[in-house]
Write a protein that holds these residues in place. Sequence first.
Motif, short mmCIF file in Angstrom:
data_model
loop_
_atom_site.label_atom_id
_atom_site.label_comp_id
_atom_site.label_asym_id
_atom_site.label_seq_id
_atom_site.Cartn_x
_atom_site.Cartn_y
_atom_site.Cartn_z
N GLN A 316 -15.08 19.81 33.12
CA GLN A 316 -14.01 20.01 34.04
C GLN A 316 -13.79 19.28 35.24
O GLN A 316 -14.63 19.44 36.14
CB GLN A 316 -13.72 21.41 34.04
N SER A 333 -8.06 10.75 32.85
CA SER A 333 -9.16 11.79 32.48
C SER A 333 -8.53 12.66 31.29
O SER A 333 -9.24 12.65 30.27
CB SER A 333 -9.38 12.79 33.71
N ALA A 334 -7.35 12.91 31.41
CA ALA A 334 -6.63 13.98 30.53
C ALA A 334 -6.65 13.05 29.16
O ALA A 334 -6.56 13.64 27.79
CB ALA A 334 -5.37 14.26 30.71
N GLY A 337 -9.71 12.97 27.24
CA GLY A 337 -10.32 14.21 26.77
C GLY A 337 -10.85 15.25 27.78
O GLY A 337 -11.45 16.14 27.60
N THR A 338 -10.83 14.71 28.94
CA THR A 338 -11.63 15.52 30.15
C THR A 338 -10.63 16.45 30.77
O THR A 338 -9.72 15.95 31.58
CB THR A 338 -12.53 14.97 31.11
N PRO A 339 -10.49 17.92 30.48
CA PRO A 339 -9.49 18.54 31.45
C PRO A 339 -9.32 18.37 32.90
O PRO A 339 -10.72 18.35 33.43
CB PRO A 339 -9.60 19.94 31.03
N GLN A 377 -0.52 17.49 23.70
CA GLN A 377 -1.78 18.01 23.87
C GLN A 377 -2.54 17.63 24.89
O GLN A 377 -3.30 18.21 25.60
CB GLN A 377 -2.30 18.01 22.59
N ARG A 378 -2.58 16.38 25.03
CA ARG A 378 -3.29 15.54 26.19
C ARG A 378 -2.68 15.89 27.62
O ARG A 378 -3.30 15.85 28.58
CB ARG A 378 -3.28 13.94 25.97
N SER A 380 -1.32 18.45 28.48
CA SER A 380 -1.66 19.74 28.51
C SER A 380 -3.19 19.84 29.23
O SER A 380 -3.59 21.07 30.02
CB SER A 380 -1.86 20.74 27.27
N ASN A 381 -3.89 18.81 29.08
CA ASN A 381 -5.25 18.54 29.92
C ASN A 381 -5.14 18.64 31.40
O ASN A 381 -6.12 18.65 32.41
CB ASN A 381 -6.01 17.58 29.28
N ARG A 383 -3.77 20.32 34.65
CA ARG A 383 -3.06 21.39 35.22
C ARG A 383 -2.90 21.33 36.67
O ARG A 383 -3.68 21.46 37.45
CB ARG A 383 -4.19 22.79 34.95
#
Length: 729
Positions: A316, A333-334, A337-339, A377-378, A380-381, A383
């Motif tokens: 994270q 990052s998103a 694949g790293t939130p 989907q990506r 949403s990584n 926030r």
Amino acid sequence: MIYQGNAIGVIRGDDDIATLTFDLKDESVNKLSSAVVTELDEAVKALQDETGLAGLLLTSAKEAFIVGADITEFQAMFGKGGDFLESMLMRVHGIFNAIEDLPFPTVTAINGLALGGGCEVLLTTDFRVMSESAQIGLPETKLGILPGWGGCVRLPRLIGADNAIEWIAGGTQNRADAALKMGAVDAVVPAEQLEAAARDILARAIAGELDYRARRAEKQQPLKLGPIEQMMAFETAKGYVAGKAGPHYPAPVEAIKVIQKGAGEERGRAQAIEAKAFAKLAMTDVAFNLVGLFMNDQVVKKKGSRYEKAARPVKQAAVLGAGIMGGGIAYQSASKGTPILMKDIKDDAIELGLKEARKLFAKQVERGKLSTEKMAQRLSNIRPTLSYGDFGHVDLVVEAVVENPKVKEAVLSEVEAELGEQTILASNTSTISIDRLAANLKRPENFCGMHFFNPVHRMPLVEVIRGEKTSDAAVAATVAYARAMGKTPIVVNDCPGFLVNRVLFPYFGGFSLLMGQGADFARVDKVMEKFGWPMGPAYLLDVVGMDTAVHAGEVMAKGFPERMGSLGGEGQSSAIQLMYENDRLGQKNAKGFYAYEEDRKGKPKKVRDEAAIELVKGVVKESREFSDDDIIARMMVPLCLEAVRCLEDNIVGSPAEADMALIYGIGFPPFRGGALRYIDAMGVESFVALADELAGELGALYAPTDKLREMAAAGERFYDTQVQAPDQA
């Protein structure tokens, strides 16, 4: 067992089908080194001597099929001269032809990457079956050469001249579905069904259901193209590819010429044409430098991999500051694949960051690289947040607020109080000392620099800056995170400007001195673009922004006053300073050395601006004529010397890392290999003599270091003295 070597084994099954397996011992991948090629020759001879065989299956025991030839051997091999290379290539052609001419059907099971020589191996068999996740391609033109083991001969006969030109000139890696559509492979199946599918095709060929001899004949005969079709296929392609590759990269066009010359010839003659062209390209400094670049890239990757193995994983992340830069970091990052949490203190800043990320994802959808579902989907990584509420669970935070030391110091102290004991804190600063920023932190061992280059999604380099108190764990985690983001991290030590900006600003200094002596900035741009830079110095300054350049220049002048203190000349304002004082900031306000208008795609297009030309006259203290060579020397010498100083000062760990940082960070012409390889190509002694000549007139910015003089006197180089560029040997 028919044959067993260090990399190749051949066994005979109960069904009289031989299986040749590539499995290079003590290596993670299969490579075709000269030793492996010798084994292949021995294995093929053993197959020829074996009686009663019904067929042959080529397989790999590694995750990849064969990643290509062993590039570590190239430079030494190229140094042996064109005659040696032609002879070597024709020997390999003989081995590959022997596979193609075996008296029974052959098939390759392609389980993973099959590139370069690995792809040329599989082209020798009658049939090819490919795993869904595998990729094949001939990327040799990216190394300044062309496929030399039959790729230019067999591929066009297999998939057609147009498609082969696209693959070879582009140097692309091609997915299984594309390979099947083109006709490069005969079937694509899930990985677990690969061997069964390959054996099924082999059984059908043995039974006479599939005509392997007709397949073979097609690969060995001239291309079925009439004169008009040939002209359409080749002449059009040459013009298009030449325009795209540019004058400094001859290999793509040369590859088309080889395919064209060999089109009307049978296999042996076409292969001789290919071998001659390969040897000619291999003897150029472009090929030498591009192969050197590949080797340097491997050095950088291996160092990064070692850091990564020692790192705690970043599951994270968070970014502070949600502007264009923060949004770019969040997107990167998103997307990998790293939130990531994206924090700012204002809603409109958060919206700007999200807008940047959405825009970049939307472009991926437009290009067909991402579905709408995956985009959502990506996205949403990422926030967004206005508080530090969840920062206690973050593994690494990137601070990306305004480039102001006081603001950064305040923000870093504030966020550190919200973080866990193990959380890494990194500053995306381009100029501010890491040691200075760490001074007020409670855990300076967890702090380092993480300098992204703009635009984040395009620029491959990340400088990871180690401060005096930065721990190995902090560096390792930051390197690992950069690699997870798809970036190339290079670890450097703290100093004004770190590595890339410290080396770039003497280049701008050389430009300012040229302006002071009456050089035309538009001409300087043209000369340096012809030299190979993606844009000349005036244009680059407009893109960087004059305010950014002036700020960074002040940092450099303070850090290195003896050579960067007064680049505009005694009592003179530099052209850069003058632009800044007259609110000509570059592209960001549509006026700098050039004026900017929007093109049809809404991108800024530079146009001549008389006001800028008139303004620059204000810094001219004398008017001189400069040749192209004069301009190149006065721009390149200070840049190269600063790269030397960074190496001597241990800011960067090796010549390979220094050169790759300049290529990835500021677009140093790749075909020239980097600043230190450029000095090697000129000869250290010649470079020192040129620098001394310029320093006599222009001062400390052009003065060689004592250690460089010692290298010149001893005949030393930055790279292996046993492997010289062909034109320097």
